[in-house]
Design a protein around this motif. Structure first.
Motif, PDB file in Angstrom:
ATOM      1  N   CYS A 142     -14.843  11.979  -2.008  1.00 12.54           N
ATOM      2  CA  CYS A 142     -16.054  11.150  -1.985  1.00 12.54           C
ATOM      3  C   CYS A 142     -16.239  10.417  -0.663  1.00 12.54           C
ATOM      4  CB  CYS A 142     -16.014  10.123  -3.116  1.00 12.54           C
ATOM      5  SG  CYS A 142     -16.071  10.841  -4.764  1.00 12.54           S
ATOM      6  N   GLY A 143     -17.500  10.208  -0.320  1.00 11.29           N
ATOM      7  CA  GLY A 143     -17.835   9.368   0.822  1.00 11.29           C
ATOM      8  C   GLY A 143     -18.294   7.998   0.381  1.00 11.29           C
ATOM      9  N   ILE A 144     -18.802   7.915  -0.873  1.00 16.34           N
ATOM     10  CA  ILE A 144     -19.343   6.671  -1.403  1.00 16.34           C
ATOM     11  C   ILE A 144     -19.058   6.595  -2.904  1.00 16.34           C
ATOM     12  CG2 ILE A 144     -21.470   5.371  -1.908  1.00 16.34           C
ATOM     13  CD1 ILE A 144     -22.697   6.589   0.615  1.00 16.34           C
ATOM     14  N   ILE A 145     -18.702   5.400  -3.388  1.00 12.14           N
ATOM     15  CA  ILE A 145     -18.753   5.133  -4.819  1.00 12.14           C
ATOM     16  C   ILE A 145     -19.831   4.077  -5.059  1.00 12.14           C
ATOM     17  CG2 ILE A 145     -16.314   5.688  -5.154  1.00 12.14           C
ATOM     18  CD1 ILE A 145     -15.903   2.608  -5.617  1.00 12.14           C
ATOM     19  N   HIS A 146     -20.472   4.150  -6.223  1.00 19.28           N
ATOM     20  CA  HIS A 146     -21.579   3.238  -6.507  1.00 19.28           C
ATOM     21  C   HIS A 146     -21.419   2.660  -7.910  1.00 19.28           C
ATOM     22  CE1 HIS A 146     -25.641   1.580  -6.383  1.00 19.28           C
ATOM     23  NE2 HIS A 146     -25.807   2.040  -7.616  1.00 19.28           N
ATOM     24  N   PHE A 147     -21.759   1.370  -8.051  1.00 18.26           N
ATOM     25  CA  PHE A 147     -21.708   0.735  -9.368  1.00 18.26           C
ATOM     26  C   PHE A 147     -22.775  -0.339  -9.495  1.00 18.26           C
ATOM     27  CE2 PHE A 147     -19.176  -2.004  -6.700  1.00 18.26           C
ATOM     28  CZ  PHE A 147     -19.248  -3.279  -7.252  1.00 18.26           C
ATOM     29  N   CYS A 148     -23.013  -0.774 -10.741  1.00 19.61           N
ATOM     30  CA  CYS A 148     -24.009  -1.805 -11.047  1.00 19.61           C
ATOM     31  C   CYS A 148     -23.359  -2.860 -11.943  1.00 19.61           C
ATOM     32  CB  CYS A 148     -25.225  -1.176 -11.726  1.00 19.61           C
ATOM     33  SG  CYS A 148     -25.973   0.161 -10.769  1.00 19.61           S
ATOM     34  N   SER A 149     -24.149  -3.807 -12.464  1.00 14.84           N
ATOM     35  CA  SER A 149     -23.547  -4.910 -13.220  1.00 14.84           C
ATOM     36  C   SER A 149     -23.600  -4.737 -14.731  1.00 14.84           C
ATOM     37  CB  SER A 149     -24.236  -6.233 -12.853  1.00 14.84           C
ATOM     38  OG  SER A 149     -25.533  -6.307 -13.419  1.00 14.84           O
ATOM     39  N   VAL A 150     -24.390  -3.781 -15.240  1.00 10.54           N
ATOM     40  CA  VAL A 150     -24.533  -3.629 -16.685  1.00 10.54           C
ATOM     41  C   VAL A 150     -23.183  -3.417 -17.358  1.00 10.54           C
ATOM     42  CG1 VAL A 150     -25.395  -2.064 -18.475  1.00 10.54           C
ATOM     43  CG2 VAL A 150     -26.942  -2.877 -16.693  1.00 10.54           C
ATOM     44  N   SER A 151     -22.280  -2.698 -16.711  1.00 11.74           N
ATOM     45  CA  SER A 151     -20.977  -2.375 -17.302  1.00 11.74           C
ATOM     46  C   SER A 151     -19.875  -3.329 -16.865  1.00 11.74           C
ATOM     47  CB  SER A 151     -20.585  -0.937 -16.941  1.00 11.74           C
ATOM     48  OG  SER A 151     -21.469  -0.015 -17.540  1.00 11.74           O
ATOM     49  N   LEU A 152     -20.248  -4.492 -16.337  1.00  8.13           N
ATOM     50  CA  LEU A 152     -19.242  -5.449 -15.877  1.00  8.13           C
ATOM     51  C   LEU A 152     -18.985  -6.571 -16.876  1.00  8.13           C
ATOM     52  CD1 LEU A 152     -20.091  -5.762 -12.066  1.00  8.13           C
ATOM     53  CD2 LEU A 152     -18.402  -4.294 -13.190  1.00  8.13           C
ATOM     54  N   VAL A 153     -19.505  -6.427 -18.105  1.00  5.85           N
ATOM     55  CA  VAL A 153     -19.115  -7.361 -19.159  1.00  5.85           C
ATOM     56  C   VAL A 153     -17.620  -7.173 -19.414  1.00  5.85           C
ATOM     57  CG1 VAL A 153     -21.393  -7.419 -20.234  1.00  5.85           C
ATOM     58  CG2 VAL A 153     -19.746  -5.684 -20.941  1.00  5.85           C
ATOM     59  N   GLU A 154     -16.991  -8.180 -20.003  1.00  2.00           N
ATOM     60  CA  GLU A 154     -15.540  -8.083 -20.227  1.00  2.00           C
ATOM     61  C   GLU A 154     -15.222  -6.883 -21.116  1.00  2.00           C
ATOM     62  OE1 GLU A 154     -13.186  -9.639 -18.746  1.00  2.00           O
ATOM     63  OE2 GLU A 154     -14.617 -10.846 -17.603  1.00  2.00           O
ATOM     64  N   SER A 155     -14.518  -5.924 -20.587  1.00  2.00           N
ATOM     65  CA  SER A 155     -14.272  -4.665 -21.279  1.00  2.00           C
ATOM     66  C   SER A 155     -13.264  -3.848 -20.472  1.00  2.00           C
ATOM     67  CB  SER A 155     -15.572  -3.863 -21.409  1.00  2.00           C
ATOM     68  OG  SER A 155     -16.082  -3.535 -20.117  1.00  2.00           O
ATOM     69  N   LYS A 156     -12.835  -2.744 -21.069  1.00  2.00           N
ATOM     70  CA  LYS A 156     -12.007  -1.793 -20.336  1.00  2.00           C
ATOM     71  C   LYS A 156     -12.757  -1.239 -19.138  1.00  2.00           C
ATOM     72  CE  LYS A 156      -9.344  -0.172 -24.353  1.00  2.00           C
ATOM     73  NZ  LYS A 156      -9.053   1.021 -25.197  1.00  2.00           N
ATOM     74  N   MET A 157     -14.078  -1.050 -19.307  1.00  2.00           N
ATOM     75  CA  MET A 157     -14.891  -0.491 -18.228  1.00  2.00           C
ATOM     76  C   MET A 157     -14.901  -1.405 -17.000  1.00  2.00           C
ATOM     77  SD  MET A 157     -16.768   1.854 -16.896  1.00  2.00           S
ATOM     78  CE  MET A 157     -17.868   2.999 -17.745  1.00  2.00           C
ATOM     79  N   LYS A 158     -14.925  -2.713 -17.207  1.00  2.00           N
ATOM     80  CA  LYS A 158     -14.872  -3.635 -16.069  1.00  2.00           C
ATOM     81  C   LYS A 158     -13.565  -3.454 -15.297  1.00  2.00           C
ATOM     82  CE  LYS A 158     -15.006  -8.511 -14.761  1.00  2.00           C
ATOM     83  NZ  LYS A 158     -15.136  -9.925 -15.235  1.00  2.00           N
ATOM     84  N   GLN A 159     -12.465  -3.337 -16.017  1.00  2.00           N
ATOM     85  CA  GLN A 159     -11.171  -3.140 -15.367  1.00  2.00           C
ATOM     86  C   GLN A 159     -11.104  -1.789 -14.655  1.00  2.00           C
ATOM     87  OE1 GLN A 159      -9.072  -5.717 -15.095  1.00  2.00           O
ATOM     88  NE2 GLN A 159     -10.724  -6.780 -16.178  1.00  2.00           N
ATOM     89  N   ALA A 160     -11.790  -0.798 -15.223  1.00  2.00           N
ATOM     90  CA  ALA A 160     -11.866   0.516 -14.564  1.00  2.00           C
ATOM     91  C   ALA A 160     -12.614   0.410 -13.244  1.00  2.00           C
ATOM     92  CB  ALA A 160     -12.542   1.529 -15.484  1.00  2.00           C
ATOM     93  N   HIS A 161     -13.683  -0.396 -13.216  1.00  2.00           N
ATOM     94  CA  HIS A 161     -14.413  -0.624 -11.968  1.00  2.00           C
ATOM     95  C   HIS A 161     -13.476  -1.168 -10.894  1.00  2.00           C
ATOM     96  CE1 HIS A 161     -18.176  -0.056 -14.160  1.00  2.00           C
ATOM     97  NE2 HIS A 161     -18.852  -0.259 -13.038  1.00  2.00           N
ATOM     98  N   LEU A 162     -12.706  -2.175 -11.252  1.00  2.00           N
ATOM     99  CA  LEU A 162     -11.806  -2.794 -10.280  1.00  2.00           C
ATOM    100  C   LEU A 162     -10.790  -1.791  -9.752  1.00  2.00           C
ATOM    101  CD1 LEU A 162     -11.217  -6.222 -12.046  1.00  2.00           C
ATOM    102  CD2 LEU A 162     -12.350  -5.873  -9.836  1.00  2.00           C
TER     103      LEU A 162
END
Length: 325
Positions: A128-148
């Motif tokens: 990859c050259g770029i990863i992209h994310f938004c805030s909808v999935s940043l509520v406290e969850s496993k998905m937030k930790q995956a973002h980090l």
């Protein structure tokens, strides 16, 4: 050309068959595939780039629809996980006469929020050259930790990080928590995309110029500021300011317009292997104008992924716009 990886929600938008009504008054809908990170990945793919989405879907008809639609867009779906116990996220949308939206999300049993750092295919990020994310999935969850975990891996590997907060206030019971979360994640981003409606909520400043010193802390090198019909402005930490005027079109639906803007911009960044450490002002202006034109085209059609143009379709649109001028 390197790939774009988007992480977050892929969902079904239920678009009203009746325009100009409040959500409670709409009597019929049709389903289209959406989700802000997914829209960005789809834009890159529709334009001819390579992209994939990191998410989890329910083992249901809605998830089947999403996989089929993303395949048709050219998105690599091999990393999408299916859940036997949780559901694909849904969103119901009402459209005002000017094409603006009112959302109601159904995500209390959302499969995407169960996506964990253990689900991430870290080897794929090497391409990859770029990863992209938004805030909808940043509520406290496993998905937030995956973002980090994904962001930390991308930074370690020298992959650019793009963040579009894409605020959805209705998903957060505590708006202060949303603001804090966005501010916590901004320092990880190399590229930050904000709309004119988001700046004051996030930073406390009404004018983008007043907010820039706060936004350009830590890693952030570029802010893309979109103003709908008034166009878009690109700011860099090194002091560049580039502006492109809005495009006059008959707006049908603004769903996904901001996503298509940042998706088109990232596609150009990947195509030209653009560097944020040594800004080529002429090239960046071309990227900005391209993204602005692409987003304008998106508003002339209904839906999110359904409205995304191929390169041929965009070129035809640009020619028609120039004829009218």
């Amino acid at each position: 050309m390197k790939k774009c990886c988007a992480i977050g929600e892929a969902l079904i938008d239920f678009i009203p068959n009746e325009k100009g009504k409040r959500l409670k008054d709409v009597t019929s809908f049709r389903q289209v595939v959406g989700g802000a990170p997914t829209n960005v990945a789809a834009t890159v793919a529709k334009l001819g780039g390579e992209s994939f989405v990191l998410t989890k879907l329910g083992q249901d008809a809605f998830g089947d629809n999403i996989i089929s639609t993303l395949d048709q867009c050219g998105i690599d779906t091999q990393y999408i996980i299916r859940s036997e116990t949780l559901d694909t996220s849904l969103a119901f949308v009402a459209l005002s006469e000017d094409g603006n939206r009112d959302f109601k999300f159904y995500r209390k049993t959302a499969a995407d929020l169960d996506y964990s750092k253990d689900d991430i295919p870290f080897d794929a990020i090497d391409e990859c050259g770029i990863i992209h994310f938004c805030s909808v999935s940043l509520v406290e969850s496993k998905m937030k930790q995956a973002h980090l975990a994904l962001i930390e891996d991308a930074i370690k590997k020298g992959v650019l990080v793009s963040f579009d907060p894409n605020l959805r206030l209705s998903l957060w019971d505590d708006h202060d928590a949303l603001r804090k979360t966005v501010l916590d994640f901004i320092p990880y981003a190399d590229i930050l995309k904000l709309s004119d409606e988001e700046v004051e909520f996030i930073t406390g400043h009404k004018k983008i110029e007043e907010a820039l010193p706060q936004l350009f802390q830590d890693r952030c090198k570029m802010v893309l500021y979109t103003e709908g019909k008034d166009g878009a402005t690109l700011y860099t930490k090194s002091g560049h300011k580039l502006h492109t005027q809005g495009i006059c079109v008959d707006v049908v639906d603004t769903t996904g317009a901001g996503d298509s803007f940042i998706g088109a911009f990232l596609y150009r960044m990947l195509s030209f292997e653009s560097c944020l450490n040594d800004i080529d002002e002429k090239q960046m202006m071309q990227h900005l104008e391209f993204a602005n034109m692409y987003a304008a085209h998106t508003t002339t059609k209904e839906g999110a992924l359904n409205a995304l143009a191929t390169m041929d379709e965009l070129e035809t649109f640009i020619k028609d716009i120039k004829k009218e001028d």
